[in-house]
Scaffold this active site. Structure first.
Site, mmCIF file in Angstrom:
data_model
loop_
_atom_site.group_PDB
_atom_site.id
_atom_site.type_symbol
_atom_site.label_atom_id
_atom_site.label_comp_id
_atom_site.label_asym_id
_atom_site.label_seq_id
_atom_site.Cartn_x
_atom_site.Cartn_y
_atom_site.Cartn_z
ATOM 1 N N ASP A 216 45.084 32.887 44.107
ATOM 2 C CA ASP A 216 44.115 33.544 43.219
ATOM 3 C C ASP A 216 42.695 33.394 43.766
ATOM 4 O O ASP A 216 41.756 33.111 43.027
ATOM 5 C CB ASP A 216 44.228 32.991 41.791
ATOM 6 C CG ASP A 216 43.684 33.955 40.740
ATOM 7 O OD1 ASP A 216 43.493 35.161 41.062
ATOM 8 O OD2 ASP A 216 43.435 33.517 39.597
ATOM 9 N N ASP B 120 40.309 26.547 40.447
ATOM 10 C CA ASP B 120 41.379 27.275 39.763
ATOM 11 C C ASP B 120 42.679 27.320 40.582
ATOM 12 O O ASP B 120 43.046 28.360 41.136
ATOM 13 C CB ASP B 120 40.911 28.689 39.384
ATOM 14 C CG ASP B 120 41.829 29.305 38.325
ATOM 15 O OD1 ASP B 120 42.894 28.699 38.049
ATOM 16 O OD2 ASP B 120 41.489 30.370 37.792
ATOM 17 N N THR C 243 45.110 38.558 40.956
ATOM 18 C CA THR C 243 44.187 39.482 40.306
ATOM 19 C C THR C 243 44.267 40.810 41.065
ATOM 20 O O THR C 243 44.173 40.801 42.305
ATOM 21 C CB THR C 243 42.758 38.890 40.357
ATOM 22 O OG1 THR C 243 42.809 37.581 39.770
ATOM 23 C CG2 THR C 243 41.767 39.746 39.629
HETATM 24 P P1 ADP Z 1 41.094 29.790 34.487
HETATM 25 O O1 ADP Z 1 42.324 29.260 35.135
HETATM 26 O O2 ADP Z 1 41.243 29.896 33.012
HETATM 27 O O3 ADP Z 1 40.554 31.027 35.169
HETATM 28 P P2 ADP Z 1 39.012 28.255 35.816
HETATM 29 O O4 ADP Z 1 39.358 26.896 36.320
HETATM 30 O O5 ADP Z 1 38.886 29.350 36.823
HETATM 31 O O6 ADP Z 1 40.005 28.635 34.644
HETATM 32 O O7 ADP Z 1 37.655 28.159 34.990
HETATM 33 C C1 ADP Z 1 37.162 29.287 34.255
HETATM 34 C C2 ADP Z 1 35.669 29.464 34.494
HETATM 35 O O8 ADP Z 1 34.943 28.307 33.998
HETATM 36 C C3 ADP Z 1 35.245 29.554 35.963
HETATM 37 O O9 ADP Z 1 35.422 30.833 36.483
HETATM 38 C C4 ADP Z 1 33.783 29.118 35.866
HETATM 39 O O10 ADP Z 1 32.972 30.144 35.354
HETATM 40 C C5 ADP Z 1 33.829 28.012 34.825
HETATM 41 N N1 ADP Z 1 34.041 26.701 35.482
HETATM 42 C C6 ADP Z 1 35.234 26.138 35.776
HETATM 43 N N2 ADP Z 1 35.090 24.952 36.386
HETATM 44 C C7 ADP Z 1 33.755 24.741 36.495
HETATM 45 C C8 ADP Z 1 32.944 23.686 37.080
HETATM 46 N N3 ADP Z 1 33.518 22.625 37.646
HETATM 47 N N4 ADP Z 1 31.604 23.826 37.034
HETATM 48 C C9 ADP Z 1 31.039 24.917 36.464
HETATM 49 N N5 ADP Z 1 31.738 25.937 35.906
HETATM 50 C C10 ADP Z 1 33.073 25.866 35.913
HETATM 51 MG MG MG Z 2 39.744 31.297 37.098
#
Ligand code: ADP
Ligand code: MG
Length: 295
Positions: free
Chosen positions: A147, A165, A184
């Site tokens: 992803d 992620d 995606t």
């Molecule tokens: P999902 O699996 O639901 O897509 P993610 O791990 O990609 O979850 O997190 C979703 C969003 O949260 C990210 O795209 C980012 O915008 C924000 N985010 C996630 N981790 C962090 C971090 N360590 N610091 C800042 N923002 C974060």
């Molecule tokens: Mg994500």
């Protein structure tokens, strides 16, 4: 309270005492399918983190729980790399899982790109080199990310990347392949689409991540993705045929070296696509030694 605000309600304090004893949750940073990511402060140190709060009660089956367990396992396997997100803490209750990550102050590369529209060749080189270094570490552990996209590439306070992620990531033993449709749409590799649309087509492996890197690099340089079409079926056909071009005006000022790297990443046949190690040795990343610059 408006109905829409419901999704922002903090999880029941009893459900995750451990997390609330140690951290003070703050504003929402982002959200996904079953998760909300919030900035939080570790009470003892005052240090800031990002807590991904996964709601297990949202789904009736065991899927989310199992997927989160796998994500944690992968995060631990890839830990300790400068360009990969660090998992600091984990809390688990019957209804929520809290993953506490290092905070990336500058958020998603996606949002950064939306603000600046395009990146210079020089900046693209820095970001792509870091991405390939992170990916070399991931692939070196036999893991496929599945992803890769600018939403899952975060920027720390120095604008260095942190790949995040690992929700779709999978350990893939050598010689084995996958067939599952995940990722995606705009970033999906042709072989992943093929094995889901055509009877008897072989599965896919690590090369899908290199394809996604090609899509990302193209998008960073010109601000629009290579295969996009308002009709998704047309986009999918373009991907499967590897139909993209460098003929638009935005490409006129861009040199041949980055185009050459993109054209070696966006190769329809996965066996002919460049590997992550080959990408790292591509001319785009070779810098003239300092001595040569002096003469
Ligand atoms: P999902 O699996 O639901 O897509 P993610 O791990 O990609 O979850 O997190 C979703 C969003 O949260 C990210 O795209 C980012 O915008 C924000 N985010 C996630 N981790 C962090 C971090 N360590 N610091 C800042 N923002 C974060
Ligand atoms: Mg994500």
């Amino acid at each position: 309270m408006a109905v829409d605000d419901d999704v922002d309600v903090l999880p029941d304090r009893d459900a995750a005492k451990g997390f609330y004893a140690k951290y003070e949750p703050k504003e929402v940073l982002g959200r996904g399918g079953c998760s909300v990511v919030r900035r939080c402060i570790e009470k003892e140190t005052g240090q800031q983190y990002a807590a991904k709060i996964i709601d297990l009660s949202d789904s009736s089956d065991e899927g989310v729980y199992e997927a989160t367990k796998r994500e944690i396992e992968v995060l631990r396997m890839v830990a300790g790399h400068p360009y990969i997100i660090e998992l600091h803490d984990v809390f688990e209750s019957s209804t929520f899982i809290f993953l506490v990550f290092e905070l990336c102050e500058h958020g998603e590369l996606f949002d950064h790109l939306t603000t600046v529209v395009t990146l210079s060749e020089k900046k693209t080189k820095v970001i792509m080199r870091q991405l390939f270094e992170a990916l070399a570490h991931v692939h070196g552990k036999g893991i496929v990310h599945r992803d890769l996209k600018p939403e899952n590439i975060l920027l720390d306070d120095n604008y260095n990347i942190k790949l995040t992620d690992f929700g779709f990531a999978k350990v893939l033993p050598p010689g084995e392949t996958l067939t599952e449709l995940c990722g995606t749409p705009g970033y999906l590799a042709p072989e992943l689409l093929r094995c889901n649309m055509m009877e008897g087509a072989p599965g896919y492996a690590h090369q899908v991540d290199l394809w996604a890197c090609g899509v990302i690099m193209y998008t960073l340089l010109v601000g629009c993705p290579p295969f996009w079409h308002r009709k998704q079926m047309v986009m999918i056909r373009n991907i499967m045929e590897g139909k993209y071009s460098f003929n638009t005006p935005e490409w006129e000022d861009i040199t041949d070296t980055p185009k050459d790297l993109i054209s070696k990443l966006l190769v329809v046949e996965p066996a002919q696509r460049i590997s992550v190690q080959e990408a790292l040795t591509h001319d785009f990343f070779q810098i003239l030694p300092l001595m040569m610059c002096l003469f």
